[in-house]
Scaffold this motif. Sequence first.
Motif, short mmCIF file in Angstrom:
data_model
loop_
_atom_site.label_atom_id
_atom_site.label_comp_id
_atom_site.label_asym_id
_atom_site.label_seq_id
_atom_site.Cartn_x
_atom_site.Cartn_y
_atom_site.Cartn_z
N LYS A 66 -5.18 -4.89 10.77
CA LYS A 66 -5.89 -5.98 11.45
C LYS A 66 -4.94 -6.80 12.30
CE LYS A 66 -9.95 -7.67 12.12
NZ LYS A 66 -11.06 -6.81 12.61
N ILE A 67 -3.72 -7.00 11.83
CA ILE A 67 -2.72 -7.74 12.61
C ILE A 67 -2.40 -7.00 13.90
CG2 ILE A 67 -0.28 -8.39 12.64
CD1 ILE A 67 -0.61 -9.26 9.71
N ASP A 95 0.83 -1.19 0.00
CA ASP A 95 0.00 0.00 0.00
C ASP A 95 0.87 1.25 0.00
OD1 ASP A 95 -2.08 -1.70 0.07
OD2 ASP A 95 -2.64 -1.37 2.17
N SER A 96 0.20 2.39 -0.02
CA SER A 96 0.95 3.64 -0.04
C SER A 96 1.54 3.97 1.30
CB SER A 96 0.01 4.79 -0.47
OG SER A 96 -1.08 4.90 0.44
N GLY A 97 1.10 3.28 2.35
CA GLY A 97 1.63 3.55 3.68
C GLY A 97 0.82 4.62 4.36
N ILE A 138 10.69 -9.54 6.19
CA ILE A 138 9.79 -8.71 6.99
C ILE A 138 9.67 -7.29 6.44
CG2 ILE A 138 10.24 -10.00 9.10
CD1 ILE A 138 12.12 -7.72 9.98
N ARG A 139 8.64 -6.60 6.87
CA ARG A 139 8.40 -5.21 6.54
C ARG A 139 8.50 -4.37 7.82
NH1 ARG A 139 2.67 -3.09 5.44
NH2 ARG A 139 3.66 -1.38 6.56
N THR A 140 8.63 -3.06 7.64
CA THR A 140 8.59 -2.16 8.79
C THR A 140 7.13 -1.84 9.14
OG1 THR A 140 8.83 -0.26 7.33
CG2 THR A 140 10.83 -1.14 8.37
N SER A 174 0.05 -6.20 3.46
CA SER A 174 -0.35 -4.85 3.09
C SER A 174 -0.64 -4.03 4.35
CB SER A 174 -1.59 -4.87 2.21
OG SER A 174 -2.72 -5.32 2.97
N ASP A 175 -0.73 -2.70 4.18
CA ASP A 175 -1.07 -1.84 5.30
C ASP A 175 -2.46 -2.15 5.84
OD1 ASP A 175 1.34 -0.61 5.23
OD2 ASP A 175 0.61 1.39 4.73
#
Length: 554
Positions: free
Chosen positions: A379-380, A28-30, A116-118, A373-374
Amino acid sequence: MRKRITKLTALTVCGAMVLAGCSGSGGDSGSSGGVMAEPDPNKTYDISYTGQWCFSDYEDGSYVEKMIEDALNINITVEKAETSDTIDLLLASGEMPDCMWTETKTPSWMMEQELIRTIPKDMVEKYCPKLIQYYEKYPLIYKQVLNPQNEEEFNYLAGLTFQFVDYYLPSDFYRYDWIENLGIDLGVNVEQVADRIYVADDGIELSKFTEIMDGFVNGDPNKSGKQDTLGATGGSSLPSLAQGPFFSAYGFSTDINDVNGRAEWYYATDQYKEFLKGFGKLYAKNLIDPEIIGNDRTVFWDKVNTGVVGYWITSTNALNSWAIDRPPLTLLERDPNAKILVTPGIKPDGGEVRATTNPSPAYGKFYVNANVSDEKLAKILQFLSFSLFGDENDKDTTASLFFGEKGVDWEWDETGEMPVKLNKLNSGDKGTWTFSQFGQTEQVTKWVGEEALFQAGGKYWSKGDNGTWLKWQHRPYKADLANETEYENIFQEIKSDLDAYVSNYRTQAILGQIDVDSTWNEYLAELDRLGYNRMMDELEKVEPIEDIIAGYDN
């Protein structure tokens, strides 16, 4: 006001570039600088997860799992990951779940593998606000979790436990009835705090400890008319025996020590050299259980429970019912004549106890898959918040995360403040602890760690009672909390060889197979060859932990 966390210095850029390479959202765009992503309230999200107690026999659709699913309108798939080796295989197969807890994998490694993502800070503030509240209260955690290139996002999220900060003091346990039978004056004040439980107000001096072990081995402490008892045995392994009270006896502590302003692991200090020699002498005099080299805690526990051994090491936390399968609780149940003395450790003659505590209540690492995704991240984060803290408006949910079904597995006591167990569940049964392990707030710590027997001695070992023993706790001298240097990469590179060499040298020294004085320089040279000094040179680039904490408080 605590100071704002500063940008890292130029020495961090090399490591930071690695992290920056995978920063940002998962498609996503963040949220930073734009509209924050939100979960669709009409959508049921599928979330794959692994954490503590996700063993192969984990019951899919457990009580706690269903409770979380119903509360959040999600479907959870629990990936079975029993050990760090299992997690390694899971990650190597490319099957990393949407989110996971681990205590072993570093953020730099996870980023390098593009796993992983930030996590945007503002999303955590919105969807898991209580975690941010704890980070604000203990800002050292920010040092650990923030992206060094961007203070508005996290590389991972740390959970919480207060047991390892305010309670988990490694302690000595003695058969006090044996000491009384031998007529030994301990040189400390002893108070009875509960039925057959006694507590010393200070550590036992090393020379006095030697006298006690000599009496246990060569006297007749159990009044059997025979020499049928042994000296010191372990708690879980020889390293744990050494790294608690015995290191204290020689004036240093486990982890990283300050040696004339330089950070050194315990095993490279002159005090450790003296420990090896002293412990070896005790072993040669048969004052140490010969089987301690075997590192089998069930063997150690059995010797205590059957009255063969009168000294062992565990923590004060083992006075709570979670430790019902080990001494001292098993010993008290089996032997109605046994009396237990608890002390904060062994100290040098004329010195004081030295114990190690964690730098902060940060516990574990929560990672999010790079492909999330963002929208799903939101939800996470809701899932994380509920798993760690339950429902803010219903404390029953928080208790159920740890104890199971209300009215079946637990109920509130007469005060309505403490859960009372009705059904003994092991951790992981019905999903207990599986999702909540890293959400041990002060409240939960009281529930699981301040039962009546523990609290009887709280004035010595509980922060809530201003425990007098806690003054002997020390944080490690240094730690590369933010992965500012190459320390962690070098550590992971040389760890296996280093651990094997240190362990082998220790065993040989204690068994008397080598002379420590004549081989010590050779030992240090081999540590250097394996990369120890190269690793520690990196650690010299970071501030001492106490200086970092002082900076936040100014």
